[in-house]
Motif scaffolding. Structure first.
Motif, mmCIF file in Angstrom:
data_model
loop_
_atom_site.group_PDB
_atom_site.id
_atom_site.type_symbol
_atom_site.label_atom_id
_atom_site.label_comp_id
_atom_site.label_asym_id
_atom_site.label_seq_id
_atom_site.Cartn_x
_atom_site.Cartn_y
_atom_site.Cartn_z
ATOM 1 N N TYR A 132 0.837 -1.203 0.000
ATOM 2 C CA TYR A 132 0.000 0.000 0.000
ATOM 3 C C TYR A 132 0.874 1.256 0.000
ATOM 4 O O TYR A 132 2.006 1.204 0.468
ATOM 5 N N PRO A 133 0.332 2.365 -0.552
ATOM 6 C CA PRO A 133 -0.955 2.532 -1.236
ATOM 7 C C PRO A 133 -0.939 1.857 -2.598
ATOM 8 O O PRO A 133 0.118 1.650 -3.198
ATOM 9 N N VAL A 135 -3.659 0.996 -6.314
ATOM 10 C CA VAL A 135 -4.897 1.249 -7.043
ATOM 11 C C VAL A 135 -5.422 -0.076 -7.566
ATOM 12 O O VAL A 135 -4.645 -0.995 -7.874
ATOM 13 N N LYS A 137 -7.610 -1.334 -10.726
ATOM 14 C CA LYS A 137 -7.987 -0.812 -12.041
ATOM 15 C C LYS A 137 -8.806 -1.830 -12.820
ATOM 16 O O LYS A 137 -8.528 -3.031 -12.778
ATOM 17 N N ARG A 149 -8.145 4.274 -5.630
ATOM 18 C CA ARG A 149 -6.960 4.179 -4.776
ATOM 19 C C ARG A 149 -7.355 3.658 -3.394
ATOM 20 O O ARG A 149 -8.386 4.058 -2.835
ATOM 21 N N ASP A 151 -5.494 3.108 0.431
ATOM 22 C CA ASP A 151 -4.305 3.435 1.212
ATOM 23 C C ASP A 151 -3.962 2.405 2.273
ATOM 24 O O ASP A 151 -2.855 2.430 2.822
ATOM 25 N N TYR A 178 0.604 2.142 -6.328
ATOM 26 C CA TYR A 178 0.324 3.547 -6.617
ATOM 27 C C TYR A 178 1.665 4.267 -6.757
ATOM 28 O O TYR A 178 2.415 4.396 -5.789
#
Length: 302
Positions: A132-133, A135, A137, A149, A151, A178
């Motif tokens: 983390y962070p 995304v 998709k 996103r 976290d 991310y």
């Protein structure tokens, strides 16, 4: 009389500049809409040269989107002997971010750390291997759609539990590191006939929708676009990607990871709109170059 060139498109506004540039040069063309029914046994194409301009974001405009229908239609035209610009080979890459990342990695280019899943049950384990962070998709996106996103683990677990993860029209998701883009910018390089055409630096204030065309931008958008000259390594990479992805026309996106300074490639776009207000941003209009090449392609198919 069959036109020398046919253009398949679905967005009502994006291609007006191209049509105007073709009209100004006296180039005859037919426009094709991805509607109706076709006979898969047909052996005649609508033109010897066809330009495919179907966007992956089409599903945002119509739930009964034409993406997969168009893929089958284009394959049928190719089988009938037409030359299709951004044809089935390019579409195979355009319709899968997972395939794009595999292609980029095979070329020796850096990509964001990613895991590909097709079940919500596998997302948490994939996230643990990414960190983390991150995304999540959609494998088929467009205009920033299907990107969320997360976290921390708790936020991701909650999304899995309540069914609010992004969805993709093919059922495939990417769990991806991310990447903090240096200076908050990404570089979008456009190619034409596998050659570098121009590049812009896009600053989106953290937004995922970085489409450069006016028609893509929401009112009040703070996205800024600046013409840049990327270094030779990036230009060479864009051209290598275009060759490997069979892109006759398209864009490549890359960002510099602010953590380590590595340029990470993350998107290949066969339907890449030219920048809005090109004379202001670039000082020249890329549609003129595109029309030049289309005229040459027409001559090659005669």
């Amino acid at each position: 009389m069959v036109a020398d060139l046919a253009i398949l498109y679905e967005h009502p506004a994006w291609f007006m500049p191209l049509f105007a540039a073709l009209d100004a040069r006296g180039v005859g063309y037919a426009t094709l809409q991805p509607h109706g029914a076709f006979d898969p046994a047909e052996t005649v194409a609508p033109a010897p040269l066809i330009l495919n301009r179907i966007a992956m974001s089409a599903f945002l405009r119509d739930a009964e989107h034409p993406i997969f229908w168009s893929s089958a239609r284009i394959a049928q035209w190719e089988g009938a002997g037409a030359r299709v610009l951004n044809g089935t080979a390019a579409l195979a890459v355009d319709t899968s971010k997972a395939r794009q990342l595999s292609l980029l990695a095979r070329l020796g280019l850096a990509i964001p750390k990613t895991r590909v899943v097709h079940r919500a049950a596998d997302v948490e384990a994939a996230a643990e291997s990414v960190g983390y962070p991150l995304v999540v998709k959609a494998n088929i996106g467009g205009a920033g759609a299907g990107i969320v996103r997360f976290d921390d683990r708790d936020a991701l677990r909650a999304a899995v539990a309540d069914g609010t993860l992004p969805t993709s029209i093919d059922g495939v998701l990417l769990v991806q590191d991310y990447v903090p883009a240096r200076n908050g910018t990404v570089t979008r390089m456009e190619t034409l006939d596998r050659s570098f055409l121009y590049a812009i630096e896009v600053e989106g204030g953290g937004a995922f929708d970085l489409c450069p065309a006016d028609a893509c931008q929401v009112p009040g958008s703070t996205i800024t676009m600046t013409a840049v000259e990327p270094d030779r390594a990036l230009r060479d990479a864009a051209e290598a990607i275009a060759r490997a992805a069979s892109l006759d026309l398209g864009g490549v996106e890359v960002m510099v990871d602010d953590r380590d300074g590595v340029a990470r490639f993350y998107d290949i776009n066969a339907l890449s709109n030219f920048v809005a207000r090109p004379l202001d941003v670039l000082g020249w209009d890329p549609h003129a170059r595109l029309v030049d090449r289309l005229i040459a392609w027409i001559e090659e198919t005669r």
